[in-house]
Design a protein around this motif. Structure first.
Motif, PDB file in Angstrom:
ATOM      1  N   SER A  17       0.823  -1.200   0.000  1.00  0.00           N
ATOM      2  CA  SER A  17       0.000   0.000   0.000  1.00  0.00           C
ATOM      3  C   SER A  17       0.859   1.251   0.000  1.00  0.00           C
ATOM      4  O   SER A  17       1.623   1.487   0.935  1.00  0.00           O
ATOM      5  N   LEU A  18       0.727   2.044  -1.065  1.00  0.00           N
ATOM      6  CA  LEU A  18       1.444   3.317  -1.100  1.00  0.00           C
ATOM      7  C   LEU A  18       0.990   4.229   0.011  1.00  0.00           C
ATOM      8  O   LEU A  18       1.802   4.893   0.640  1.00  0.00           O
ATOM      9  N   SER A  19      -0.300   4.259   0.273  1.00  0.00           N
ATOM     10  CA  SER A  19      -0.792   5.140   1.322  1.00  0.00           C
ATOM     11  C   SER A  19      -0.222   4.730   2.675  1.00  0.00           C
ATOM     12  O   SER A  19       0.112   5.586   3.491  1.00  0.00           O
ATOM     13  N   CYS A  20      -0.058   3.453   2.902  1.00  0.00           N
ATOM     14  CA  CYS A  20       0.541   2.972   4.150  1.00  0.00           C
ATOM     15  C   CYS A  20       2.016   3.358   4.214  1.00  0.00           C
ATOM     16  O   CYS A  20       2.497   3.842   5.239  1.00  0.00           O
ATOM     17  N   MET A  21       2.733   3.152   3.103  1.00  0.00           N
ATOM     18  CA  MET A  21       4.151   3.481   3.059  1.00  0.00           C
ATOM     19  C   MET A  21       4.367   4.979   3.286  1.00  0.00           C
ATOM     20  O   MET A  21       5.174   5.394   4.102  1.00  0.00           O
ATOM     21  N   TYR A  22       3.611   5.804   2.545  1.00  0.00           N
ATOM     22  CA  TYR A  22       3.764   7.249   2.692  1.00  0.00           C
ATOM     23  C   TYR A  22       3.300   7.710   4.067  1.00  0.00           C
ATOM     24  O   TYR A  22       3.895   8.598   4.666  1.00  0.00           O
ATOM     25  N   GLY A  23       2.241   7.104   4.562  1.00  0.00           N
ATOM     26  CA  GLY A  23       1.756   7.456   5.899  1.00  0.00           C
ATOM     27  C   GLY A  23       2.812   7.183   6.958  1.00  0.00           C
ATOM     28  O   GLY A  23       3.025   7.993   7.863  1.00  0.00           O
ATOM     29  N   GLN A  24       3.493   6.051   6.838  1.00  0.00           N
ATOM     30  CA  GLN A  24       4.547   5.699   7.796  1.00  0.00           C
ATOM     31  C   GLN A  24       5.732   6.657   7.677  1.00  0.00           C
ATOM     32  O   GLN A  24       6.298   7.085   8.685  1.00  0.00           O
ATOM     33  N   MET A  25       6.107   6.988   6.440  1.00  0.00           N
ATOM     34  CA  MET A  25       7.206   7.939   6.239  1.00  0.00           C
ATOM     35  C   MET A  25       6.866   9.291   6.865  1.00  0.00           C
ATOM     36  O   MET A  25       7.682   9.884   7.580  1.00  0.00           O
ATOM     37  N   LYS A  26       5.644   9.784   6.599  1.00  0.00           N
ATOM     38  CA  LYS A  26       5.228  11.081   7.146  1.00  0.00           C
ATOM     39  C   LYS A  26       5.187  11.046   8.665  1.00  0.00           C
ATOM     40  O   LYS A  26       5.638  11.985   9.321  1.00  0.00           O
ATOM     41  N   GLU A  27       4.676   9.953   9.223  1.00  0.00           N
ATOM     42  CA  GLU A  27       4.589   9.837  10.678  1.00  0.00           C
ATOM     43  C   GLU A  27       5.982   9.819  11.311  1.00  0.00           C
ATOM     44  O   GLU A  27       6.223  10.487  12.314  1.00  0.00           O
ATOM     45  N   ASN A  28       6.899   9.058  10.720  1.00  0.00           N
ATOM     46  CA  ASN A  28       8.267   9.004  11.248  1.00  0.00           C
ATOM     47  C   ASN A  28       8.940  10.376  11.198  1.00  0.00           C
ATOM     48  O   ASN A  28       9.580  10.794  12.162  1.00  0.00           O
ATOM     49  N   LEU A  29       8.808  11.054  10.067  1.00  0.00           N
ATOM     50  CA  LEU A  29       9.389  12.394   9.939  1.00  0.00           C
ATOM     51  C   LEU A  29       8.749  13.368  10.926  1.00  0.00           C
ATOM     52  O   LEU A  29       9.440  14.156  11.574  1.00  0.00           O
ATOM     53  N   MET A  30       7.437  13.309  11.044  1.00  0.00           N
ATOM     54  CA  MET A  30       6.736  14.194  11.955  1.00  0.00           C
ATOM     55  C   MET A  30       7.206  13.967  13.393  1.00  0.00           C
ATOM     56  O   MET A  30       7.452  14.922  14.137  1.00  0.00           O
ATOM     57  N   ASN A  31       7.363  12.712  13.780  1.00  0.00           N
ATOM     58  CA  ASN A  31       7.845  12.404  15.129  1.00  0.00           C
ATOM     59  C   ASN A  31       9.254  12.946  15.355  1.00  0.00           C
ATOM     60  O   ASN A  31       9.555  13.487  16.428  1.00  0.00           O
ATOM     61  N   LEU A  32      10.122  12.805  14.352  1.00  0.00           N
ATOM     62  CA  LEU A  32      11.487  13.342  14.477  1.00  0.00           C
ATOM     63  C   LEU A  32      11.473  14.859  14.615  1.00  0.00           C
ATOM     64  O   LEU A  32      12.205  15.429  15.433  1.00  0.00           O
ATOM     65  N   ILE A  33      10.628  15.511  13.827  1.00  0.00           N
ATOM     66  CA  ILE A  33      10.533  16.966  13.894  1.00  0.00           C
ATOM     67  C   ILE A  33      10.011  17.400  15.263  1.00  0.00           C
ATOM     68  O   ILE A  33      10.558  18.320  15.887  1.00  0.00           O
ATOM     69  N   GLN A  34       8.991  16.726  15.741  1.00  0.00           N
ATOM     70  CA  GLN A  34       8.438  17.059  17.052  1.00  0.00           C
ATOM     71  C   GLN A  34       9.454  16.839  18.172  1.00  0.00           C
ATOM     72  O   GLN A  34       9.532  17.632  19.108  1.00  0.00           O
ATOM     73  N   GLU A  35      10.239  15.772  18.072  1.00  0.00           N
ATOM     74  CA  GLU A  35      11.294  15.535  19.055  1.00  0.00           C
ATOM     75  C   GLU A  35      12.318  16.668  19.015  1.00  0.00           C
ATOM     76  O   GLU A  35      12.781  17.136  20.056  1.00  0.00           O
ATOM     77  N   GLY A  36      12.668  17.102  17.804  1.00  0.00           N
ATOM     78  CA  GLY A  36      13.599  18.223  17.657  1.00  0.00           C
ATOM     79  C   GLY A  36      13.024  19.509  18.214  1.00  0.00           C
ATOM     80  O   GLY A  36      13.744  20.332  18.792  1.00  0.00           O
ATOM     81  N   GLN A  37      11.730  19.703  18.065  1.00  0.00           N
ATOM     82  CA  GLN A  37      11.082  20.893  18.617  1.00  0.00           C
ATOM     83  C   GLN A  37      11.094  20.850  20.141  1.00  0.00           C
ATOM     84  O   GLN A  37      11.366  21.850  20.800  1.00  0.00           O
ATOM     85  N   LYS A  38      10.830  19.686  20.712  1.00  0.00           N
ATOM     86  CA  LYS A  38      10.842  19.540  22.171  1.00  0.00           C
ATOM     87  C   LYS A  38      12.227  19.779  22.750  1.00  0.00           C
ATOM     88  O   LYS A  38      12.365  20.333  23.845  1.00  0.00           O
ATOM     89  N   SER A  39      13.262  19.367  22.010  1.00  0.00           N
ATOM     90  CA  SER A  39      14.633  19.531  22.500  1.00  0.00           C
ATOM     91  C   SER A  39      15.192  20.921  22.205  1.00  0.00           C
ATOM     92  O   SER A  39      16.292  21.251  22.639  1.00  0.00           O
ATOM     93  N   GLY A  40      14.441  21.713  21.438  1.00  0.00           N
ATOM     94  CA  GLY A  40      14.894  23.060  21.106  1.00  0.00           C
ATOM     95  C   GLY A  40      15.762  23.142  19.871  1.00  0.00           C
ATOM     96  O   GLY A  40      16.272  24.204  19.532  1.00  0.00           O
ATOM     97  N   GLU A  41      15.929  22.037  19.165  1.00  0.00           N
ATOM     98  CA  GLU A  41      16.765  22.017  17.963  1.00  0.00           C
ATOM     99  C   GLU A  41      16.023  22.519  16.725  1.00  0.00           C
ATOM    100  O   GLU A  41      16.649  22.949  15.765  1.00  0.00           O
ATOM    101  N   ILE A  42      14.700  22.423  16.742  1.00  0.00           N
ATOM    102  CA  ILE A  42      13.888  22.838  15.597  1.00  0.00           C
ATOM    103  C   ILE A  42      12.905  23.898  16.077  1.00  0.00           C
ATOM    104  O   ILE A  42      12.259  23.753  17.118  1.00  0.00           O
ATOM    105  N   ASP A  43      12.787  24.936  15.289  1.00  0.00           N
ATOM    106  CA  ASP A  43      11.903  26.063  15.579  1.00  0.00           C
ATOM    107  C   ASP A  43      10.454  25.602  15.754  1.00  0.00           C
ATOM    108  O   ASP A  43       9.921  24.865  14.923  1.00  0.00           O
ATOM    109  N   LEU A  44       9.815  26.052  16.803  1.00  0.00           N
ATOM    110  CA  LEU A  44       8.426  25.695  17.076  1.00  0.00           C
ATOM    111  C   LEU A  44       7.443  26.322  16.089  1.00  0.00           C
ATOM    112  O   LEU A  44       6.286  25.908  16.017  1.00  0.00           O
ATOM    113  N   ASP A  45       7.892  27.306  15.326  1.00  0.00           N
ATOM    114  CA  ASP A  45       7.023  27.951  14.338  1.00  0.00           C
ATOM    115  C   ASP A  45       6.667  27.024  13.181  1.00  0.00           C
ATOM    116  O   ASP A  45       5.716  27.287  12.446  1.00  0.00           O
TER     117      ASP A  45
END
Length: 93
Positions: A17-45
């Protein structure tokens, strides 16, 4: 392209399933970005969901471009450019 990948079977357990594959990729990236935001490495904006959607769309565009043009991609150059964009942006300060 879409017909082929959306109907391809990976094994007897089900349909690839492409939608499953892309959904997993987006979720993983989103989690990494959110972790970076929590640690102060990525802008909260930045909206983590929007940024992850953007990166997955760029990735998909690169693949489609390669399929239709036959051109190869300099992965190392893309990697370095992406890192530079993420770290510095494009606007000269």
């Amino acid at each position: 392209y879409m017909d082929y990948f959306s109907s391809a079977r990976t094994d007897q357990d089900g349909v690839f399933s492409l939608s499953c594959m892309y959904g997993q990729m987006k979720e993983n990236l989103m989690n990494l970005i959110q972790e970076g935001q929590k640690s102060g490495e990525i802008d909260l904006d930045f909206d983590a969901a929007a940024v992850s959607e953007l990166f997955v769309s760029i990735y998909d565009g690169i693949i489609i471009h390669r399929l239709f043009t036959g051109q190869t991609v300099d992965r190392e150059l893309f990697r370095k450019t992406a890192i530079k964009l993420i770290r510095n942006g494009m606007i000269k300060k």
